[in-house]
Design a protein around this motif. Sequence first.
Motif, PDB file in Angstrom:
ATOM      1  N   UNK A   3      -1.879  -0.387 -13.723  1.00 39.76           N
ATOM      2  CA  UNK A   3      -1.439  -1.364 -12.728  1.00 39.76           C
ATOM      3  C   UNK A   3       0.002  -1.060 -12.337  1.00 39.76           C
ATOM      4  N   UNK A   4       0.223  -0.784 -11.059  1.00 32.46           N
ATOM      5  CA  UNK A   4       1.536  -0.308 -10.640  1.00 32.46           C
ATOM      6  C   UNK A   4       2.104  -1.096  -9.460  1.00 32.46           C
ATOM      7  N   UNK A   5       3.408  -0.978  -9.316  1.00 35.59           N
ATOM      8  CA  UNK A   5       4.072  -1.337  -8.073  1.00 35.59           C
ATOM      9  C   UNK A   5       4.892  -0.113  -7.696  1.00 35.59           C
ATOM     10  N   UNK A   6       4.594   0.474  -6.550  1.00 37.07           N
ATOM     11  CA  UNK A   6       5.241   1.725  -6.167  1.00 37.07           C
ATOM     12  C   UNK A   6       5.552   1.704  -4.683  1.00 37.07           C
ATOM     13  N   UNK A   7       6.789   1.398  -4.369  1.00 36.58           N
ATOM     14  CA  UNK A   7       7.153   1.297  -2.954  1.00 36.58           C
ATOM     15  C   UNK A   7       7.445   2.671  -2.345  1.00 36.58           C
ATOM     16  N   UNK A   8       7.975   3.593  -3.164  1.00 27.29           N
ATOM     17  CA  UNK A   8       8.367   4.900  -2.634  1.00 27.29           C
ATOM     18  C   UNK A   8       7.579   6.064  -3.231  1.00 27.29           C
ATOM     19  N   UNK A  18      -0.052  -6.920  -5.462  1.00 29.42           N
ATOM     20  CA  UNK A  18       0.174  -7.337  -4.078  1.00 29.42           C
ATOM     21  C   UNK A  18       1.663  -7.360  -3.749  1.00 29.42           C
ATOM     22  N   UNK A  19       1.973  -6.980  -2.532  1.00 30.97           N
ATOM     23  CA  UNK A  19       3.352  -7.021  -2.041  1.00 30.97           C
ATOM     24  C   UNK A  19       3.748  -8.471  -1.769  1.00 30.97           C
ATOM     25  N   UNK A  20       4.992  -8.800  -2.091  1.00 34.50           N
ATOM     26  CA  UNK A  20       5.476 -10.160  -1.819  1.00 34.50           C
ATOM     27  C   UNK A  20       6.321 -10.235  -0.557  1.00 34.50           C
ATOM     28  N   UNK A  21       6.762  -9.090  -0.074  1.00 36.77           N
ATOM     29  CA  UNK A  21       7.565  -9.067   1.147  1.00 36.77           C
ATOM     30  C   UNK A  21       6.660  -9.018   2.379  1.00 36.77           C
ATOM     31  N   UNK A  22       7.199  -9.430   3.490  1.00 32.29           N
ATOM     32  CA  UNK A  22       6.439  -9.367   4.738  1.00 32.29           C
ATOM     33  C   UNK A  22       6.293  -7.916   5.181  1.00 32.29           C
ATOM     34  N   UNK A  30       8.924  -4.747   4.705  1.00 32.43           N
ATOM     35  CA  UNK A  30       8.476  -3.536   4.009  1.00 32.43           C
ATOM     36  C   UNK A  30       8.646  -2.317   4.898  1.00 32.43           C
ATOM     37  N   UNK A  31       8.318  -2.458   6.187  1.00 24.61           N
ATOM     38  CA  UNK A  31       8.451  -1.339   7.124  1.00 24.61           C
ATOM     39  C   UNK A  31       9.901  -0.879   7.227  1.00 24.61           C
ATOM     40  N   UNK A  32      10.812  -1.805   7.158  1.00 19.90           N
ATOM     41  CA  UNK A  32      12.232  -1.460   7.267  1.00 19.90           C
ATOM     42  C   UNK A  32      12.750  -0.749   6.023  1.00 19.90           C
ATOM     43  N   UNK A  33      12.073  -0.906   4.925  1.00 19.49           N
ATOM     44  CA  UNK A  33      12.500  -0.223   3.696  1.00 19.49           C
ATOM     45  C   UNK A  33      12.036   1.225   3.649  1.00 19.49           C
ATOM     46  N   UNK A  34      11.154   1.607   4.585  1.00 21.03           N
ATOM     47  CA  UNK A  34      10.630   2.974   4.573  1.00 21.03           C
ATOM     48  C   UNK A  34       9.618   3.200   3.470  1.00 21.03           C
ATOM     49  N   UNK A  72       6.314   3.807   1.246  1.00 24.97           N
ATOM     50  CA  UNK A  72       5.146   4.666   1.387  1.00 24.97           C
ATOM     51  C   UNK A  72       3.896   3.813   1.190  1.00 24.97           C
ATOM     52  N   UNK A  73       2.952   3.881   2.114  1.00 28.76           N
ATOM     53  CA  UNK A  73       1.729   3.089   1.995  1.00 28.76           C
ATOM     54  C   UNK A  73       0.847   3.652   0.891  1.00 28.76           C
ATOM     55  N   UNK A  74       0.401   2.773   0.002  1.00 26.61           N
ATOM     56  CA  UNK A  74      -0.469   3.155  -1.102  1.00 26.61           C
ATOM     57  C   UNK A  74      -1.913   2.755  -0.789  1.00 26.61           C
ATOM     58  N   UNK A  75      -2.853   3.607  -1.160  1.00 25.66           N
ATOM     59  CA  UNK A  75      -4.264   3.335  -0.885  1.00 25.66           C
ATOM     60  C   UNK A  75      -5.002   2.749  -2.086  1.00 25.66           C
TER      61      UNK A  75
END
Length: 232
Positions: A36-41, A68-72, A76-80, A82-85
């Motif tokens: 179980x991960x959270x990986x934004x980049x 699940x992401x907690x940000x809108x 999230x788009x502004x942080x750059x 990476x979309x995870x599948x």
Amino acid sequence: MKVPSTCISTHSPAFNFILTHSIKSPITTMSSVAIVIYSRNGHVAKLAEAEKSGIESVGGQATIYQVAETLSEEIVAKTGAVKMDYPIIKANDLTKYDGILMGIPAYYGGLPAEIKAFWDSTGHLFAKGALWHKHGGAFIVNGSLGSGQEAAFYNLMSTYTHHGIIFVPLGYKHAFSQLTNIQEVHGGSPWGAGSLTSSDGSRQPSTLELELANIQGRTFYQAMTGVKESDE
């Protein structure tokens, strides 16, 4: 008084009781692990894939989930990011697995809001003891040396302890040369595998860090199932 073995029939209930209660065997059916991960980049995700590979190398099965992401979406788009599948995990999904490996980016030595929000949703499982004596481990990503990796493990331990989850550390036995390597900068500790991203996130997990994650996946599964480990 010791009862002579000749006094007990091999077909008797007494014999079956002794047999089933005196011999401890490893799990023989395929066990599964939820990673179980959270990986934004993408850093945590790369370590997760190495963990999964390690589990599969010793006959295990693992599924990688993201919380699940907690940000809108706008933020999230502004942080750059990476979309995870990977599929989004729900609290009840944890009950289907024998082990849990958490992949966490350390934020100020603590857990990110997304990881915390996920565990906060498991209150009904806590109330029933649904995760009692499952095995748990973790791997941590942070920006630099001394930026809260071990503190993040400490924070996760409180959650594991409340649920009765048995923590399985990486330790040194199978990763001594990697963890004590001072020829290159690297993440990871006896608590679990890890990676350093640098302050701008430009550094990707190194070969050494991915190797540690692979070792952790393999040895975590072996510890969880009772499968005999090699001395390598």
